[in-house]
Design a protein around this motif. Structure first.
Motif, short mmCIF file in Angstrom:
data_model
loop_
_atom_site.label_atom_id
_atom_site.label_comp_id
_atom_site.label_asym_id
_atom_site.label_seq_id
_atom_site.Cartn_x
_atom_site.Cartn_y
_atom_site.Cartn_z
N LEU A 1 0.83 -1.21 0.00
CA LEU A 1 0.00 0.00 0.00
C LEU A 1 0.86 1.26 0.00
CD1 LEU A 1 -2.82 -1.00 2.54
CD2 LEU A 1 -2.75 -1.30 0.05
N GLY A 2 1.93 1.25 0.81
CA GLY A 2 2.82 2.40 0.86
C GLY A 2 3.53 2.63 -0.47
N ILE B 1 6.89 1.82 9.37
CA ILE B 1 8.18 1.57 8.71
C ILE B 1 7.95 0.92 7.34
CG2 ILE B 1 10.29 0.20 8.79
CD1 ILE B 1 10.47 2.54 10.60
N GLY B 2 7.05 -0.08 7.30
CA GLY B 2 6.77 -0.77 6.05
C GLY B 2 6.14 0.13 5.01
N ALA C 1 8.70 0.94 1.78
CA ALA C 1 7.96 1.20 0.55
C ALA C 1 8.78 2.04 -0.42
CB ALA C 1 6.63 1.88 0.86
N ALA C 2 9.41 3.09 0.09
CA ALA C 2 10.24 3.94 -0.77
C ALA C 2 11.43 3.16 -1.31
CB ALA C 2 10.71 5.16 0.00
N GLY C 3 12.02 2.32 -0.47
CA GLY C 3 13.17 1.53 -0.91
C GLY C 3 12.82 0.56 -2.02
N THR D 1 -5.04 3.83 5.61
CA THR D 1 -4.13 3.78 4.46
C THR D 1 -4.88 3.48 3.18
OG1 THR D 1 -2.39 2.96 5.94
CG2 THR D 1 -2.01 2.74 3.58
N LEU D 2 -5.87 2.57 3.25
CA LEU D 2 -6.66 2.26 2.07
C LEU D 2 -7.46 3.47 1.59
CD1 LEU D 2 -8.05 -1.29 2.98
CD2 LEU D 2 -6.40 -0.74 1.18
N LEU D 3 -8.01 4.23 2.53
CA LEU D 3 -8.75 5.44 2.15
C LEU D 3 -7.82 6.46 1.49
CD1 LEU D 3 -11.08 5.89 5.27
CD2 LEU D 3 -11.75 5.18 2.96
#
Length: 326
Positions: free
Chosen positions: A79-80, A217-218, A223-225, A280-282
């Motif tokens: 999601l991230g 963190i995830g 996520a960016a990594g 996060t989904l929203l």
């Protein structure tokens, strides 16, 4: 477990990001060359193989996290990454140059992005994904990819533009020897898997040591990594003048992430996330609608819109790391 203090863990994460990028690059190069032997057009390769290849880090990290029982990292990473792709990557690229978008990309793949996000949100809404739900999501991704490949083969006689050719040209083309592609494919896959394993261990240890949830963190650092390959491909595309590939890479990766990766990870081991999945989904759903609407109405992503999207991601990171969001 990754031994050492926070600085060591951050160092491991940085090295893991480098490993993920190099491994994904080798993997994409090898698979693109193999796909061309079957007569697939560069556009189809970009929307399917390159998009899936640049998402290999997300797949490795999420599956590895699922096997370790770290559902928060497995789900938050996907999601991230999707939020990061739409907000930060597209936003940053459009700051460099306004992105005019082809109508076919907006109508077909924009709609597919919204549908896949909606279906993924329905499955993830309760924070769990069963093996059956995972199999259904993965099946949808396979069906969508098969449709794209059929379309690509029917249009296989089209001559790719010089900019598209430059974007999909492999960085390893200068090196030629017998069995090159098979060796690079295996080496790239191995590097991605090892790097993903170390990233999960280091991120989990860092979260516990810093008192930050694994979900945050995830959904941010990890996520960016794992989105580094998407960022690199989009930057190369914009530099080469292939503006549509910058958007197609991101859209294709997001569809793959929320269907294929979540599906495969859940089939390996049912997922259970304890983080703020609904919030996060929203956020992801609203962002997806706004991005597609911006592309649909003007068929261009302006610098102002890009700046707003990139700023929204920085706000999300600030809220998450401060413990306000997630």
């Amino acid at each position: 477990m990754v031994a050492g203090g926070p600085l060591v863990q951050v160092g491991v994460i940085v090295l893991s990001v480098l490993g993920l990028w190099v491994g994904a690059r080798l993997l994409v190069d090898a698979v693109v060359r193999l796909a061309r032997r079957f007569g697939l057009s560069d556009l189809t390769i970009g929307l399917t193989i390159v998009a899936a290849g640049t998402s290999t880090p997300e797949l490795a990290v999420s599956v590895d996290a699922a096997l370790k029982g770290l559902g928060d990292i497995a789900v938050a990473n996907v999601l991230g990454s999707n939020i990061y792709n739409l907000a930060f990557i597209l936003g940053t690229v459009s700051l460099i140059r306004a992105l005019p978008i082809a109508e076919s990309l907006v109508r077909r793949d924009g709609l597919a992005l919204l549908v896949s996000t909606l279906l993924g949100s329905i499955v993830l809404f309760d924070g769990t994904v069963t093996r059956l739900e995972g199999a259904l999501l993965a099946g949808l991704f396979v069906a969508y990819t098969a449709y794209l490949l059929r379309s690509g083969q029917s249009a296989g006689g089209e001559t790719p533009s010089a900019s598209d050719e430059a974007v999909t040209r492999a960085v390893t083309d200068r090196v030629a020897f017998r069995g090159r592609d098979a060796l690079l494919l295996v080496a790239g896959l191995a590097l991605v898997l090892v790097s993903g394993d170390y990233m999960v261990l280091a991120a989990s240890a860092l979260a516990r040591g810093a008192g930050i949830s694994e979900w945050v963190i995830g959904g941010t650092i990890v996520a960016a990594g794992t989105s580094t390959p998407e960022f690199a491909v989009s930057l190369v595309a914009i530099r080469r003048g292939s503006l549509g590939v910058s958007v197609g890479n991101v859209v294709g990766s997001n569809i793959y992430n929320i269907t294929g990766i979540v599906g495969i990870a859940a089939v390996v081991r049912p997922l259970a996330a304890s983080g703020t999945v609904t919030t996060t989904l929203l956020w992801l759903g609203a962002l997806s609608v706004v991005v597609v609407a911006a592309l649909w109405t003007g068929r261009v992503l302006s610098r102002l819109e890009g700046a707003l999207f990139a700023a929204s991601e920085m706000v999300r990171w600030a809220l998450g790391l401060a413990g306000i969001l997630g």
